[in-house]
Design a protein around this motif. Structure first.
Motif, PDB file in Angstrom:
ATOM      1  N   ILE A  10       4.486  -7.143  28.963  1.00 16.90           N
ATOM      2  CA  ILE A  10       3.618  -7.172  30.147  1.00 16.90           C
ATOM      3  C   ILE A  10       4.409  -7.651  31.356  1.00 16.90           C
ATOM      4  CG2 ILE A  10       1.637  -8.348  31.193  1.00 16.90           C
ATOM      5  CD1 ILE A  10       0.437  -8.457  28.338  1.00 16.90           C
ATOM      6  N   THR A  11       5.164  -8.723  31.180  1.00 16.87           N
ATOM      7  CA  THR A  11       5.973  -9.260  32.277  1.00 16.87           C
ATOM      8  C   THR A  11       7.008  -8.250  32.743  1.00 16.87           C
ATOM      9  OG1 THR A  11       5.673 -11.450  31.323  1.00 16.87           O
ATOM     10  CG2 THR A  11       7.363 -11.219  32.989  1.00 16.87           C
ATOM     11  N   ASN A  12       7.645  -7.552  31.807  1.00 16.42           N
ATOM     12  CA  ASN A  12       8.645  -6.546  32.177  1.00 16.42           C
ATOM     13  C   ASN A  12       8.021  -5.406  32.975  1.00 16.42           C
ATOM     14  OD1 ASN A  12      10.611  -7.999  30.887  1.00 16.42           O
ATOM     15  ND2 ASN A  12      10.541  -6.787  29.016  1.00 16.42           N
ATOM     16  N   ILE A  13       6.847  -4.941  32.558  1.00 14.97           N
ATOM     17  CA  ILE A  13       6.178  -3.841  33.265  1.00 14.97           C
ATOM     18  C   ILE A  13       5.783  -4.273  34.666  1.00 14.97           C
ATOM     19  CG2 ILE A  13       4.106  -2.393  33.294  1.00 14.97           C
ATOM     20  CD1 ILE A  13       4.308  -2.343  30.218  1.00 14.97           C
ATOM     21  N   PHE A  14       5.237  -5.479  34.819  1.00 15.74           N
ATOM     22  CA  PHE A  14       4.847  -5.957  36.140  1.00 15.74           C
ATOM     23  C   PHE A  14       6.055  -6.119  37.051  1.00 15.74           C
ATOM     24  CE2 PHE A  14       0.634  -6.692  34.644  1.00 15.74           C
ATOM     25  CZ  PHE A  14      -0.130  -6.670  35.791  1.00 15.74           C
ATOM     26  N   GLN A  15       7.151  -6.631  36.522  1.00  9.09           N
ATOM     27  CA  GLN A  15       8.351  -6.792  37.341  1.00  9.09           C
ATOM     28  C   GLN A  15       8.950  -5.440  37.710  1.00  9.09           C
ATOM     29  OE1 GLN A  15      10.875  -9.383  35.099  1.00  9.09           O
ATOM     30  NE2 GLN A  15       9.776 -11.228  35.746  1.00  9.09           N
ATOM     31  N   GLU A  16       8.902  -4.505  36.796  1.00  7.71           N
ATOM     32  CA  GLU A  16       9.449  -3.175  37.056  1.00  7.71           C
ATOM     33  C   GLU A  16       8.681  -2.469  38.175  1.00  7.71           C
ATOM     34  OE1 GLU A  16       9.841   1.073  34.696  1.00  7.71           O
ATOM     35  OE2 GLU A  16       9.665  -0.786  33.542  1.00  7.71           O
ATOM     36  N   HIS A  17       7.366  -2.669  38.205  1.00  3.14           N
ATOM     37  CA  HIS A  17       6.534  -1.997  39.201  1.00  3.14           C
ATOM     38  C   HIS A  17       6.096  -2.922  40.325  1.00  3.14           C
ATOM     39  CE1 HIS A  17       6.444   1.606  36.789  1.00  3.14           C
ATOM     40  NE2 HIS A  17       6.199   0.853  35.730  1.00  3.14           N
ATOM     41  N   LYS A  18       6.773  -4.071  40.444  1.00  3.44           N
ATOM     42  CA  LYS A  18       6.586  -5.026  41.551  1.00  3.44           C
ATOM     43  C   LYS A  18       5.152  -5.507  41.684  1.00  3.44           C
ATOM     44  CE  LYS A  18      10.385  -2.863  43.933  1.00  3.44           C
ATOM     45  NZ  LYS A  18      10.786  -2.043  45.044  1.00  3.44           N
ATOM     46  N   ARG A  21      -5.204  -1.600  33.735  1.00  4.54           N
ATOM     47  CA  ARG A  21      -5.387  -0.281  33.108  1.00  4.54           C
ATOM     48  C   ARG A  21      -4.081   0.504  33.072  1.00  4.54           C
ATOM     49  NH1 ARG A  21     -11.306   1.778  35.208  1.00  4.54           N
ATOM     50  NH2 ARG A  21     -12.447   0.024  34.334  1.00  4.54           N
ATOM     51  N   ARG A  22      -3.327   0.439  34.171  1.00  7.80           N
ATOM     52  CA  ARG A  22      -2.060   1.163  34.186  1.00  7.80           C
ATOM     53  C   ARG A  22      -1.029   0.512  33.278  1.00  7.80           C
ATOM     54  NH1 ARG A  22      -0.717   2.683  40.352  1.00  7.80           N
ATOM     55  NH2 ARG A  22       0.719   4.160  39.413  1.00  7.80           N
ATOM     56  N   VAL A  23      -1.043  -0.830  33.233  1.00  2.00           N
ATOM     57  CA  VAL A  23      -0.136  -1.531  32.321  1.00  2.00           C
ATOM     58  C   VAL A  23      -0.482  -1.179  30.883  1.00  2.00           C
ATOM     59  CG1 VAL A  23       0.562  -3.799  31.477  1.00  2.00           C
ATOM     60  CG2 VAL A  23       0.295  -3.427  33.912  1.00  2.00           C
ATOM     61  N   LEU A  24      -1.779  -1.129  30.589  1.00  2.00           N
ATOM     62  CA  LEU A  24      -2.226  -0.762  29.250  1.00  2.00           C
ATOM     63  C   LEU A  24      -1.788   0.655  28.893  1.00  2.00           C
ATOM     64  CD1 LEU A  24      -3.923  -1.837  26.880  1.00  2.00           C
ATOM     65  CD2 LEU A  24      -5.897  -0.763  27.942  1.00  2.00           C
ATOM     66  N   ALA A  25      -1.886   1.572  29.860  1.00  2.00           N
ATOM     67  CA  ALA A  25      -1.464   2.951  29.612  1.00  2.00           C
ATOM     68  C   ALA A  25       0.033   3.035  29.349  1.00  2.00           C
ATOM     69  CB  ALA A  25      -1.841   3.834  30.800  1.00  2.00           C
TER      70      ALA A  25
END
Length: 108
Positions: free
Chosen positions: A45-53, A59-63
């Motif tokens: 989750i942290t990696n996805i949020f950092q990647e997409h700022k 919902r998008r993180v879940l996808a």
């Protein structure tokens, strides 16, 4: 102060009496450390949020996570993200910059 077995036993007994724990419960929690079963999901989750700022909602993180093969419940995702940095604790923002009169046109 020298910590002999008798002294340690004394302090353990005091602790158990004050806390109200049974001795078996005390030793159970000593031998069974609490494990974080969502550690890898939190890291993802942290990696996805950092990647997409921080632009992705849950919902998008879940996808993205499901696309990467990680199956997780959306409630767990929200709960874990709140524990990480409180991102989903929304506050109400009030806009105070409008000053004037709103004119409603007549359509008669």
């Amino acid at each position: 102060m020298i910590c002999t077995p008798k002294v340690r036993h004394f302090w353990r007994c005091i602790f158990l009496e004050i806390s109200g724990l049974a001795q078996s419960t005390f030793y159970y929690y000593l031998s069974h450390p609490k494990l974080d079963k969502h550690e890898s999901e939190k890291q993802e989750i942290t990696n996805i949020f950092q990647e997409h700022k921080g632009r992705y909602g849950y919902r998008r993180v879940l996808a993205v996570m499901r696309k990467n093969g990680i199956c997780i419940n959306h409630k767990v995702l929200i709960y874990e993200k709140e524990k990480i940095d409180g991102y989903y604790k929304h506050t109400i923002e009030i806009i105070y910059n409008f000053v004037g009169v709103v004119e409603i046109p007549d359509f008669d």
